[in-house]
Motif scaffolding. Structure first.
Motif, PDB file in Angstrom:
ATOM      1  N   GLU A 107      -1.332  -3.226  -7.402  1.00  0.00           N
ATOM      2  CA  GLU A 107      -2.384  -2.709  -7.934  1.00  0.00           C
ATOM      3  C   GLU A 107      -3.554  -2.601  -7.430  1.00  0.00           C
ATOM      4  OE1 GLU A 107      -2.389  -4.513 -12.043  1.00  0.00           O
ATOM      5  OE2 GLU A 107      -0.791  -3.335 -12.452  1.00  0.00           O
ATOM      6  N   LEU A 108      -3.537  -2.109  -6.222  1.00  0.00           N
ATOM      7  CA  LEU A 108      -4.761  -1.640  -5.346  1.00  0.00           C
ATOM      8  C   LEU A 108      -5.517  -0.661  -5.543  1.00  0.00           C
ATOM      9  CD1 LEU A 108      -2.912  -2.550  -1.868  1.00  0.00           C
ATOM     10  CD2 LEU A 108      -4.687  -3.909  -3.004  1.00  0.00           C
ATOM     11  N   SER A 109      -6.805  -0.896  -5.535  1.00  0.00           N
ATOM     12  CA  SER A 109      -7.803   0.719  -5.649  1.00  0.00           C
ATOM     13  C   SER A 109      -7.702   1.466  -4.428  1.00  0.00           C
ATOM     14  CB  SER A 109      -8.940  -0.004  -5.964  1.00  0.00           C
ATOM     15  OG  SER A 109      -9.699  -0.509  -4.642  1.00  0.00           O
ATOM     16  N   LEU A 110      -7.868   2.792  -4.751  1.00  0.00           N
ATOM     17  CA  LEU A 110      -7.950   3.826  -3.545  1.00  0.00           C
ATOM     18  C   LEU A 110      -8.752   3.099  -2.152  1.00  0.00           C
ATOM     19  CD1 LEU A 110      -6.776   6.472  -3.051  1.00  0.00           C
ATOM     20  CD2 LEU A 110      -9.071   7.335  -3.376  1.00  0.00           C
ATOM     21  N   VAL A 111      -9.750   2.352  -2.661  1.00  0.00           N
ATOM     22  CA  VAL A 111     -10.746   1.904  -1.620  1.00  0.00           C
ATOM     23  C   VAL A 111     -10.029   0.772  -0.720  1.00  0.00           C
ATOM     24  CG1 VAL A 111     -12.876   0.733  -1.214  1.00  0.00           C
ATOM     25  CG2 VAL A 111     -12.768   2.518  -2.706  1.00  0.00           C
ATOM     26  N   GLN A 112      -9.261  -0.219  -1.398  1.00  0.00           N
ATOM     27  CA  GLN A 112      -8.640  -1.293  -0.852  1.00  0.00           C
ATOM     28  C   GLN A 112      -7.674  -0.617  -0.060  1.00  0.00           C
ATOM     29  OE1 GLN A 112      -7.702  -3.295  -4.359  1.00  0.00           O
ATOM     30  NE2 GLN A 112      -8.539  -5.273  -3.619  1.00  0.00           N
ATOM     31  N   ARG A 113      -6.861   0.436  -0.726  1.00  0.00           N
ATOM     32  CA  ARG A 113      -5.612   0.999   0.198  1.00  0.00           C
ATOM     33  C   ARG A 113      -6.280   1.778   1.423  1.00  0.00           C
ATOM     34  NH1 ARG A 113      -1.981   4.456  -4.134  1.00  0.00           N
ATOM     35  NH2 ARG A 113      -2.075   2.848  -5.486  1.00  0.00           N
ATOM     36  N   GLN A 114      -7.275   2.319   1.284  1.00  0.00           N
ATOM     37  CA  GLN A 114      -8.179   2.952   2.602  1.00  0.00           C
ATOM     38  C   GLN A 114      -8.320   2.163   3.682  1.00  0.00           C
ATOM     39  OE1 GLN A 114     -10.719   5.247   0.509  1.00  0.00           O
ATOM     40  NE2 GLN A 114      -9.452   7.201   0.854  1.00  0.00           N
ATOM     41  N   GLN A 115      -8.978   0.708   2.893  1.00  0.00           N
ATOM     42  CA  GLN A 115      -9.356  -0.264   4.031  1.00  0.00           C
ATOM     43  C   GLN A 115      -8.075  -0.967   4.739  1.00  0.00           C
ATOM     44  OE1 GLN A 115     -11.298  -2.973   1.204  1.00  0.00           O
ATOM     45  NE2 GLN A 115     -13.281  -2.106   1.826  1.00  0.00           N
ATOM     46  N   ILE A 116      -7.073  -1.036   3.868  1.00  0.00           N
ATOM     47  CA  ILE A 116      -5.856  -1.610   4.604  1.00  0.00           C
ATOM     48  C   ILE A 116      -5.156  -0.743   5.737  1.00  0.00           C
ATOM     49  CG2 ILE A 116      -3.512  -2.278   4.217  1.00  0.00           C
ATOM     50  CD1 ILE A 116      -4.319  -3.181   1.643  1.00  0.00           C
ATOM     51  N   LYS A 117      -5.112   0.755   5.357  1.00  0.00           N
ATOM     52  CA  LYS A 117      -4.731   1.505   6.354  1.00  0.00           C
ATOM     53  C   LYS A 117      -5.710   1.735   7.465  1.00  0.00           C
ATOM     54  CE  LYS A 117      -2.037   4.939   3.592  1.00  0.00           C
ATOM     55  NZ  LYS A 117      -2.021   6.339   3.368  1.00  0.00           N
ATOM     56  N   HIS A 118      -7.181   1.659   7.140  1.00  0.00           N
ATOM     57  CA  HIS A 118      -8.097   1.587   8.560  1.00  0.00           C
ATOM     58  C   HIS A 118      -7.706   0.591   9.297  1.00  0.00           C
ATOM     59  CE1 HIS A 118     -11.735   2.634  10.635  1.00  0.00           C
ATOM     60  NE2 HIS A 118     -11.928   1.472  10.501  1.00  0.00           N
ATOM     61  N   ALA A 119      -7.572  -0.743   8.862  1.00  0.00           N
ATOM     62  CA  ALA A 119      -7.188  -1.898   9.565  1.00  0.00           C
ATOM     63  C   ALA A 119      -6.045  -1.785  10.336  1.00  0.00           C
ATOM     64  CB  ALA A 119      -7.291  -3.079   8.854  1.00  0.00           C
ATOM     65  N   LEU A 125      -5.893  -6.707  13.365  1.00  0.00           N
ATOM     66  CA  LEU A 125      -5.137  -7.715  12.586  1.00  0.00           C
ATOM     67  C   LEU A 125      -5.901  -8.609  11.633  1.00  0.00           C
ATOM     68  CD1 LEU A 125      -1.733  -8.114  14.850  1.00  0.00           C
ATOM     69  CD2 LEU A 125      -2.642  -6.300  13.094  1.00  0.00           C
ATOM     70  N   VAL A 126      -7.062  -9.195  12.408  1.00  0.00           N
ATOM     71  CA  VAL A 126      -7.964 -10.048  11.813  1.00  0.00           C
ATOM     72  C   VAL A 126      -8.371  -9.516  10.490  1.00  0.00           C
ATOM     73  CG1 VAL A 126      -9.855 -11.690  11.966  1.00  0.00           C
ATOM     74  CG2 VAL A 126      -8.224 -11.409  14.096  1.00  0.00           C
ATOM     75  N   GLY A 127      -9.126  -8.049  10.446  1.00  0.00           N
ATOM     76  CA  GLY A 127      -9.534  -7.703   9.459  1.00  0.00           C
ATOM     77  C   GLY A 127      -8.581  -7.369   8.298  1.00  0.00           C
ATOM     78  N   LEU A 128      -7.390  -7.105   8.894  1.00  0.00           N
ATOM     79  CA  LEU A 128      -6.417  -6.632   7.694  1.00  0.00           C
ATOM     80  C   LEU A 128      -6.297  -8.022   6.997  1.00  0.00           C
ATOM     81  CD1 LEU A 128      -4.188  -5.072   6.653  1.00  0.00           C
ATOM     82  CD2 LEU A 128      -2.612  -5.874   8.615  1.00  0.00           C
ATOM     83  N   GLY A 129      -6.151  -9.229   7.873  1.00  0.00           N
ATOM     84  CA  GLY A 129      -5.713 -10.577   7.080  1.00  0.00           C
ATOM     85  C   GLY A 129      -7.123 -10.706   5.958  1.00  0.00           C
ATOM     86  N   GLU A 130      -8.138 -10.359   6.350  1.00  0.00           N
ATOM     87  CA  GLU A 130      -9.377 -10.878   5.404  1.00  0.00           C
ATOM     88  C   GLU A 130      -9.284  -9.789   4.388  1.00  0.00           C
ATOM     89  OE1 GLU A 130     -12.797 -10.367   8.068  1.00  0.00           O
ATOM     90  OE2 GLU A 130     -12.214 -12.092   9.169  1.00  0.00           O
ATOM     91  N   ILE A 131      -8.836  -8.603   4.365  1.00  0.00           N
ATOM     92  CA  ILE A 131      -8.661  -7.519   3.433  1.00  0.00           C
ATOM     93  C   ILE A 131      -7.776  -8.069   2.337  1.00  0.00           C
ATOM     94  CG2 ILE A 131      -8.316  -5.372   2.541  1.00  0.00           C
ATOM     95  CD1 ILE A 131      -9.257  -4.598   5.497  1.00  0.00           C
ATOM     96  N   LEU A 132      -6.464  -8.531   3.012  1.00  0.00           N
ATOM     97  CA  LEU A 132      -5.393  -8.814   2.076  1.00  0.00           C
ATOM     98  C   LEU A 132      -5.678 -10.021   1.341  1.00  0.00           C
ATOM     99  CD1 LEU A 132      -2.831  -8.102   4.528  1.00  0.00           C
ATOM    100  CD2 LEU A 132      -3.169  -6.907   2.559  1.00  0.00           C
ATOM    101  N   VAL A 133      -6.427 -11.123   2.008  1.00  0.00           N
ATOM    102  CA  VAL A 133      -6.913 -12.307   1.251  1.00  0.00           C
ATOM    103  C   VAL A 133      -7.585 -11.881  -0.240  1.00  0.00           C
ATOM    104  CG1 VAL A 133      -8.266 -14.372   1.291  1.00  0.00           C
ATOM    105  CG2 VAL A 133      -6.345 -13.904   3.327  1.00  0.00           C
ATOM    106  N   LYS A 134      -8.404 -11.176   0.142  1.00  0.00           N
ATOM    107  CA  LYS A 134      -9.488 -10.666  -0.935  1.00  0.00           C
ATOM    108  C   LYS A 134      -8.859  -9.652  -2.032  1.00  0.00           C
ATOM    109  CE  LYS A 134     -13.579 -11.028   1.812  1.00  0.00           C
ATOM    110  NZ  LYS A 134     -14.100  -9.951   2.688  1.00  0.00           N
TER     111      LYS A 134
END
Ligand SMILES: N[C@@H](Cc1c[nH]c[nH+]1)C(=O)O
Length: 398
Positions: free
Chosen positions: A182-194, A200-209
């Motif tokens: 149930e990720l929001s569009l913004v979260q999906r975009q953040q994950i793709k951007h990372a 990979l560090v940024g990706l880890g942080e986005i995923l934790v949140k």
């Protein structure tokens, strides 16, 4: 006095992120571009030339807002916003949808031209740069994707590169995983951007949140590490349960099988972490790498929804190769693609210009490249000119 000093201090510069190609580089560029134009024509592609400027809204329909920060924009006299094209895929889609309606499908088109993106300039990454690319419009089958990848391999070989590798991914692999959650569009975009930036560090942080389950987090974190040969595809298959991701993997297996038949599969590895930085990709995506360059030398993929935005409902796929990146890679790998030998220099002494013109004409007709002096020279001066200009032979008319 002041005016005089000012003029004296003025050092004309080219705009940020642009460059001059001096004769040697210009001739290398032309040699590579000529070889590629010939290659694309041999594979049945027709060249299209589009304007350097497009209406901003055309570019936005094509590339979405991804490139907004990177576009050079300005106004025309009617206050409409124009942009220097940041990409050739969108103008090609515009041409296909507006000028080729009803033409036999699929259309196979190519271009070799400059595009403009605002970037932090460095060697191989300028704001104005040249691309050679192809687009197949009106084909949704893996056969079209395989042809585009095979042609990318041939393009690199034709350019003189020997060592390179293509990473092949599929955006629906990650889309399938994200759509389950149930990720929001913004979260999906953040994950793709990372993932695009390989952060990979940024990706880890986005995923934790993100609020995702531990197992989904682990899976998404693992995607950038999913590269390898066919056994990796099998491993990835067992890691996902949704249909979309599995269809994406089947699609890659089909394309790869065709690449084996093209005889180019040794250049191709799977890399499920490749997403590319344009939102328009809807299927397979790929990037080509060569030693000595920290960024891709070519890239492309399938974009099935863009033409629809221009009123033509059909699938499309293509790729583009960066010309300056090819030249830089050739230089860094010590491959000299040019024959740097110049033909004949014709010098003449006073009164003999007319004779020299005739001589130049005859030699050029016989296929030699000839430079004719425009001022009279003594024989010794002509020899000096021949040497300093790098001509193989001197013809002195007296
Ligand atoms: N336009 C893309 C390459 C591409 C062509 N067709 C599809 N993708 C780029 O500039 O990287």
């Amino acid at each position: 006095m002041f005016l005089f000093m000012k003029q004296h201090e003025f050092v004309p510069q080219v705009p940020y992120g642009t460059r001059d190609f001096l004769p040697r580089e210009a001739s290398q560029k032309r040699a590579v571009e000529g070889a590629l134009a010939q290659l694309f024509a041999n594979w049945g592609y027709d060249e299209v030339v589009t304007p350097t400027i497009e209406y901003l809204e055309t570019m936005t329909v094509g590339v979405g807002n991804d490139l907004d920060q990177h576009m050079f924009k300005f106004f025309d006299k009617n206050n409409r916003i124009l942009a220097l094209r940041p990409d050739m895929t969108t103008p090609m889609a515009r041409v296909a949808a507006t000028r080729f309606k009803g033409s036999p499908s699929p259309m196979k088109l190519f271009y070799i031209t400059n595009v403009f993106r605002y970037e932090q300039a460095q060697a191989g990454r300028q704001c104005e740069f040249y691309q050679a690319g192809v687009e197949i419009m009106g084909a949704s089958e893996p056969a079209a994707d395989a042809e585009v990848i095979a042609l990318a391999v041939e393009s690199m070989l034709k350019s003189g590169l020997q060592k390179f590798q293509i990473g092949l991914g599929q955006v629906d692999f990650i889309n399938g995983i994200m759509e389950q959650s149930e990720l929001s569009l913004v979260q999906r975009q953040q994950i793709k951007h990372a993932m695009v930036t390989r952060d990979l560090v940024g990706l880890g942080e986005i995923l934790v949140k993100s609020g995702l389950s531990q197992s989904d987090q682990t899976l998404l974190k693992h995607i950038p590490l999913l590269h390898g040969r066919e056994d990796m595809l099998k491993q990835a298959y067992s890691m996902v349960t949704n249909d979309k991701s599995r269809r994406a993997l089947d699609n890659l297996a089909n394309i790869y099988h065709l690449l084996e038949n093209y005889g180019v599969s040794q250049y191709v590895d799977f890399d499920l972490g490749i997403i590319r930085d344009f939102e328009y990709y809807t299927g397979m995506v790929f990037e080509g790498y060569t030693p000595g360059l920290g960024f891709p030398i070519c890239g492309g993929g399938r974009y099935d929804t863009m033409l629809n935005s221009f009123g033509m409902n059909c699938g499309a796929t293509g790729f583009a190769l960066g010309i300056e990146r090819v030249l830089l890679a050739l230089e860094r790998q010590g491959i000299d693609g040019t024959q740097n030998c110049k033909g004949i220099y014709i010098g003449w002494n006073k009164e003999n210009l007319v004779k020299a013109i005739k001589q130049a004409d005859t030699l050029r007709d016989s296929g030699c490249s000839v430079e004719l002096a425009v001022i009279p020279e003594s024989c010794a001066q002509a020899k000096e000119s021949q040497k300093s200009k790098g001509y193989e032979k001197l013809v002195y008319v007296e």
